[in-house]
Design a protein around this motif. Structure first.
Motif, PDB file in Angstrom:
ATOM      1  N   LEU A  19       0.806  -1.222   0.000  1.00  0.00           N
ATOM      2  CA  LEU A  19       0.000   0.000   0.000  1.00  0.00           C
ATOM      3  C   LEU A  19       0.839   1.271   0.000  1.00  0.00           C
ATOM      4  O   LEU A  19       0.315   2.358  -0.119  1.00  0.00           O
ATOM      5  CB  LEU A  19      -0.950   0.005   1.202  1.00  0.00           C
ATOM      6  N   GLY A  20       2.168   1.133   0.190  1.00  0.00           N
ATOM      7  CA  GLY A  20       3.006   2.325   0.084  1.00  0.00           C
ATOM      8  C   GLY A  20       3.014   3.182   1.324  1.00  0.00           C
ATOM      9  O   GLY A  20       3.073   4.414   1.227  1.00  0.00           O
ATOM     10  N   PHE A  21       2.959   2.549   2.487  1.00  0.00           N
ATOM     11  CA  PHE A  21       3.033   3.297   3.747  1.00  0.00           C
ATOM     12  C   PHE A  21       4.260   2.876   4.539  1.00  0.00           C
ATOM     13  O   PHE A  21       4.894   1.856   4.248  1.00  0.00           O
ATOM     14  CB  PHE A  21       1.774   3.055   4.593  1.00  0.00           C
ATOM     15  N   GLU A  22       4.581   3.661   5.560  1.00  0.00           N
ATOM     16  CA  GLU A  22       5.664   3.314   6.476  1.00  0.00           C
ATOM     17  C   GLU A  22       5.137   3.419   7.904  1.00  0.00           C
ATOM     18  O   GLU A  22       4.488   4.416   8.256  1.00  0.00           O
ATOM     19  CB  GLU A  22       6.850   4.284   6.319  1.00  0.00           C
ATOM     20  N   PHE A  23       5.420   2.402   8.702  1.00  0.00           N
ATOM     21  CA  PHE A  23       5.065   2.450  10.120  1.00  0.00           C
ATOM     22  C   PHE A  23       6.250   3.031  10.892  1.00  0.00           C
ATOM     23  O   PHE A  23       7.380   2.550  10.768  1.00  0.00           O
ATOM     24  CB  PHE A  23       4.703   1.050  10.629  1.00  0.00           C
ATOM     25  N   ALA A  24       5.988   4.051  11.668  1.00  0.00           N
ATOM     26  CA  ALA A  24       7.066   4.756  12.369  1.00  0.00           C
ATOM     27  C   ALA A  24       7.530   4.019  13.609  1.00  0.00           C
ATOM     28  O   ALA A  24       8.546   4.401  14.201  1.00  0.00           O
ATOM     29  CB  ALA A  24       6.598   6.169  12.736  1.00  0.00           C
ATOM     30  N   GLY A  25       6.825   2.987  13.995  1.00  0.00           N
ATOM     31  CA  GLY A  25       7.172   2.225  15.193  1.00  0.00           C
ATOM     32  C   GLY A  25       5.923   1.603  15.775  1.00  0.00           C
ATOM     33  O   GLY A  25       4.858   1.616  15.145  1.00  0.00           O
ATOM     34  N   VAL A  26       6.052   1.041  16.953  1.00  0.00           N
ATOM     35  CA  VAL A  26       4.911   0.435  17.642  1.00  0.00           C
ATOM     36  C   VAL A  26       4.682   1.197  18.943  1.00  0.00           C
ATOM     37  O   VAL A  26       5.565   1.279  19.790  1.00  0.00           O
ATOM     38  CB  VAL A  26       5.178  -1.053  17.950  1.00  0.00           C
ATOM     39  N   PRO A  75       0.602  -5.381  16.367  1.00  0.00           N
ATOM     40  CA  PRO A  75       1.484  -4.250  16.695  1.00  0.00           C
ATOM     41  C   PRO A  75       0.916  -2.959  16.110  1.00  0.00           C
ATOM     42  O   PRO A  75       0.859  -2.797  14.888  1.00  0.00           O
ATOM     43  CB  PRO A  75       2.809  -4.646  16.042  1.00  0.00           C
ATOM     44  N   LEU A  76       0.475  -2.069  16.963  1.00  0.00           N
ATOM     45  CA  LEU A  76      -0.190  -0.841  16.513  1.00  0.00           C
ATOM     46  C   LEU A  76       0.797   0.321  16.538  1.00  0.00           C
ATOM     47  O   LEU A  76       1.626   0.420  17.458  1.00  0.00           O
ATOM     48  CB  LEU A  76      -1.375  -0.512  17.420  1.00  0.00           C
ATOM     49  N   GLY A  77       0.687   1.207  15.561  1.00  0.00           N
ATOM     50  CA  GLY A  77       1.598   2.343  15.564  1.00  0.00           C
ATOM     51  C   GLY A  77       1.225   3.399  14.551  1.00  0.00           C
ATOM     52  O   GLY A  77       0.369   3.179  13.690  1.00  0.00           O
ATOM     53  N   PRO A  78       1.884   4.567  14.638  1.00  0.00           N
ATOM     54  CA  PRO A  78       1.607   5.663  13.698  1.00  0.00           C
ATOM     55  C   PRO A  78       2.132   5.352  12.302  1.00  0.00           C
ATOM     56  O   PRO A  78       3.152   4.683  12.141  1.00  0.00           O
ATOM     57  CB  PRO A  78       2.344   6.857  14.320  1.00  0.00           C
ATOM     58  N   VAL A  79       1.431   5.854  11.287  1.00  0.00           N
ATOM     59  CA  VAL A  79       1.724   5.531   9.884  1.00  0.00           C
ATOM     60  C   VAL A  79       1.871   6.816   9.073  1.00  0.00           C
ATOM     61  O   VAL A  79       1.128   7.781   9.284  1.00  0.00           O
ATOM     62  CB  VAL A  79       0.578   4.694   9.269  1.00  0.00           C
ATOM     63  N   VAL A  80       2.835   6.792   8.135  1.00  0.00           N
ATOM     64  CA  VAL A  80       3.002   7.917   7.204  1.00  0.00           C
ATOM     65  C   VAL A  80       3.105   7.365   5.788  1.00  0.00           C
ATOM     66  O   VAL A  80       3.248   6.160   5.581  1.00  0.00           O
ATOM     67  CB  VAL A  80       4.272   8.738   7.534  1.00  0.00           C
ATOM     68  N   ARG A  81       3.064   8.248   4.807  1.00  0.00           N
ATOM     69  CA  ARG A  81       3.231   7.824   3.412  1.00  0.00           C
ATOM     70  C   ARG A  81       4.693   7.470   3.143  1.00  0.00           C
ATOM     71  O   ARG A  81       5.606   8.096   3.686  1.00  0.00           O
ATOM     72  CB  ARG A  81       2.790   8.953   2.455  1.00  0.00           C
ATOM     73  N   GLN A  82       4.877   6.481   2.270  1.00  0.00           N
ATOM     74  CA  GLN A  82       6.223   6.080   1.883  1.00  0.00           C
ATOM     75  C   GLN A  82       6.860   7.171   1.014  1.00  0.00           C
ATOM     76  O   GLN A  82       6.167   7.881   0.298  1.00  0.00           O
ATOM     77  CB  GLN A  82       6.128   4.778   1.081  1.00  0.00           C
ATOM     78  N   GLY A  83       8.169   7.305   1.097  1.00  0.00           N
ATOM     79  CA  GLY A  83       8.868   8.209   0.193  1.00  0.00           C
ATOM     80  C   GLY A  83       9.285   9.527   0.796  1.00  0.00           C
ATOM     81  O   GLY A  83       9.742  10.414   0.071  1.00  0.00           O
ATOM     82  N   ASP A  84       9.120   9.687   2.083  1.00  0.00           N
ATOM     83  CA  ASP A  84       9.516  10.935   2.749  1.00  0.00           C
ATOM     84  C   ASP A  84      10.250  10.566   4.033  1.00  0.00           C
ATOM     85  O   ASP A  84       9.677  10.546   5.120  1.00  0.00           O
ATOM     86  CB  ASP A  84       8.279  11.785   3.039  1.00  0.00           C
ATOM     87  N   VAL A  93      10.869  12.120  11.752  1.00  0.00           N
ATOM     88  CA  VAL A  93      10.266  13.028  12.741  1.00  0.00           C
ATOM     89  C   VAL A  93       9.235  12.276  13.589  1.00  0.00           C
ATOM     90  O   VAL A  93       9.226  12.364  14.823  1.00  0.00           O
ATOM     91  CB  VAL A  93       9.616  14.239  12.039  1.00  0.00           C
ATOM     92  N   VAL A  94       8.363  11.525  12.913  1.00  0.00           N
ATOM     93  CA  VAL A  94       7.317  10.793  13.643  1.00  0.00           C
ATOM     94  C   VAL A  94       7.936   9.653  14.459  1.00  0.00           C
ATOM     95  O   VAL A  94       7.595   9.447  15.630  1.00  0.00           O
ATOM     96  CB  VAL A  94       6.249  10.253  12.665  1.00  0.00           C
ATOM     97  N   ARG A  95       8.872   8.923  13.834  1.00  0.00           N
ATOM     98  CA  ARG A  95       9.511   7.786  14.515  1.00  0.00           C
ATOM     99  C   ARG A  95      10.246   8.237  15.781  1.00  0.00           C
ATOM    100  O   ARG A  95      10.107   7.635  16.849  1.00  0.00           O
ATOM    101  CB  ARG A  95      10.491   7.110  13.550  1.00  0.00           C
ATOM    102  N   TRP A  96      10.988   9.332  15.675  1.00  0.00           N
ATOM    103  CA  TRP A  96      11.790   9.742  16.831  1.00  0.00           C
ATOM    104  C   TRP A  96      10.984  10.525  17.863  1.00  0.00           C
ATOM    105  O   TRP A  96      11.416  10.662  19.009  1.00  0.00           O
ATOM    106  CB  TRP A  96      13.052  10.463  16.378  1.00  0.00           C
ATOM    107  N   THR A  97       9.832  10.997  17.468  1.00  0.00           N
ATOM    108  CA  THR A  97       8.907  11.539  18.475  1.00  0.00           C
ATOM    109  C   THR A  97       8.456  10.421  19.403  1.00  0.00           C
ATOM    110  O   THR A  97       8.479  10.559  20.639  1.00  0.00           O
ATOM    111  CB  THR A  97       7.689  12.186  17.786  1.00  0.00           C
ATOM    112  N   LEU A  98       8.055   9.292  18.801  1.00  0.00           N
ATOM    113  CA  LEU A  98       7.675   8.131  19.608  1.00  0.00           C
ATOM    114  C   LEU A  98       8.874   7.624  20.414  1.00  0.00           C
ATOM    115  O   LEU A  98       8.767   7.371  21.620  1.00  0.00           O
ATOM    116  CB  LEU A  98       7.138   7.030  18.687  1.00  0.00           C
ATOM    117  N   ASN A  99      10.027   7.485  19.753  1.00  0.00           N
ATOM    118  CA  ASN A  99      11.205   6.990  20.451  1.00  0.00           C
ATOM    119  C   ASN A  99      11.613   7.889  21.612  1.00  0.00           C
ATOM    120  O   ASN A  99      12.043   7.410  22.668  1.00  0.00           O
ATOM    121  CB  ASN A  99      12.382   6.853  19.467  1.00  0.00           C
ATOM    122  N   ALA A 100      11.513   9.194  21.418  1.00  0.00           N
ATOM    123  CA  ALA A 100      11.901  10.124  22.479  1.00  0.00           C
ATOM    124  C   ALA A 100      11.046   9.911  23.736  1.00  0.00           C
ATOM    125  O   ALA A 100      11.550   9.989  24.868  1.00  0.00           O
ATOM    126  CB  ALA A 100      11.762  11.564  21.988  1.00  0.00           C
TER     127      ALA A 100
END
Length: 337
Positions: free
Chosen positions: A112-119, A223-232, A238-245
């Motif tokens: 589907l062309g998405f990226e999961f930023a983490g769980v 495993p639930l987590g925030p999702v963004v569009r692929q290719g950016d 930004v989203v991944r490290w917000t969760l990680n922080a």
């Protein structure tokens, strides 16, 4: 929905997602707010109060990203999405990020062309029934009518589970959790199935929660987590490290209450996280104190969990798998260095 129609829908979403251009962070900065897709209403995760103010565990994720960018938790526009509408809404660019109890799967990630930023929540699918039915196990549900949200992984898991156990069921299709609760309570179905966290949230809203039980079987990994569009990649970071922080802050004992004094901590990782040393914010295209601002305004992962869905809330969820790795769970973030 037939398989052919599913494939056509997937192809359409993939085309839309594939056309998404990089530069989401710049776009969000330019318009002055974050567009965040959330659930239409799931208490504890994303639900509005009587003044229309959204709150919840997934809402905190949206607000944390806004704080990372703007230093302001109010710079968010919330867009309610259903199981069916969430992916087209993200793929079309109507929202910048999806923070809505969405399971990370192969096809969503790859096709589907998405990226999961983490769980941000490790979940599993369960079943809820009225206590007076006398059912003690999901293996006793042969022939039951089951309320199920369409367009979800739980719909597919349900079919797999009943087929594996040689049982039959009658599906009762609903689109949102707010439709599921009255349908179940009014007896349109014997069973409601969704993520176990969603069952706990739904039961907490019922007139007599003790009249309903969640069966012991957990039939899937969710495993639930925030999702963004692929290719950016920058936006994904930004989203991944917000969760990680937020996770790392809990690991390091940094809270919304002590974050100011923790700036003086001799721990080098704390200093890097809070922007005292290094240029980690600049690497993300953010300010030096982006993570400090998140923790100050939203809190660390544990604070958000406890405030929205923890044991002392009506949802009453224990940390379980979502406990830190250092305390027996599997919640883990890469090192901040």
């Amino acid at each position: 929905m037939g398989m052919k129609r599913l494939l056509v829908l997937a192809a359409g979403i993939a085309v839309m997602a594939g056309s998404a251009a990089a530069g989401t962070l710049d776009d969000v900065k330019a318009k002055g707010y974050l567009d965040c897709g959330i659930n239409t209403g799931l208490i504890g995760f994303a639900a509005p109060d009587d003044k229309g103010e959204w709150s919840g565990f997934d809402v905190d994720m949206c607000r944390a990203v806004a704080v990372a960018i703007f230093g302001d938790r109010t710079k968010v526009k919330f867009t309610p999405t259903t199981g069916k509408s969430r992916f087209p809404t993200l793929a079309s660019g109507e929202i910048d990020v999806l923070s809505r109890n969405t399971t990370w799967t192969f096809t969503r990630d790859v096709q589907l062309g998405f990226e999961f930023a983490g769980v941000n929540y490790y979940d599993g699918q369960g079943f809820m029934v009225r206590k007076d039915l006398g059912v003690k196990s999901a293996t006793e549900l042969d022939g039951a009518s089951v309320c199920i949200q369409t367009g979800t992984t739980t719909e597919l898991n349900l079919a797999d589970y009943f087929k594996t156990h040689g049982m039959k069921f009658e599906p009762v299709a609903i689109e949102t959790n707010s439709e599921a609760r009255p349908a179940y309570e009014q007896g349109r179905c014997d069973v409601y199935t969704t993520d176990a966290s969603g069952l706990a949230a739904t039961r907490a809203q019922m007139d007599d929660p003790k009249a309903h039980i969640i069966l012991p079987e957990i039939i899937s990994k969710e495993p639930l987590g925030p999702v963004v569009r692929q290719g950016d990649d920058q936006w994904l970071d930004v989203v991944r490290w917000t969760l990680n922080a937020m996770i790392i802050a809990e690991e390091l004992g940094v809270t919304s209450q002590n974050v100011d004094e923790m700036k003086n901590s001799p721990n080098p990782e704390v200093q890097r996280l809070l922007g005292v040393s290094g240029n980690y914010g600049e690497m993300l295209g953010l300010s030096k104190d982006w993570a400090y601002n998140i923790i100050k305004a939203i809190g660390n992962y544990g604070e958000s969990f406890d405030r929205n869905i923890g044991p002392d809330t009506p949802i009453g969820l224990e940390r379980g798998l979502n406990q830190l790795w250092s305390k027996g769970g599997i919640l883990y973030a890469p090192p901040f260095r």
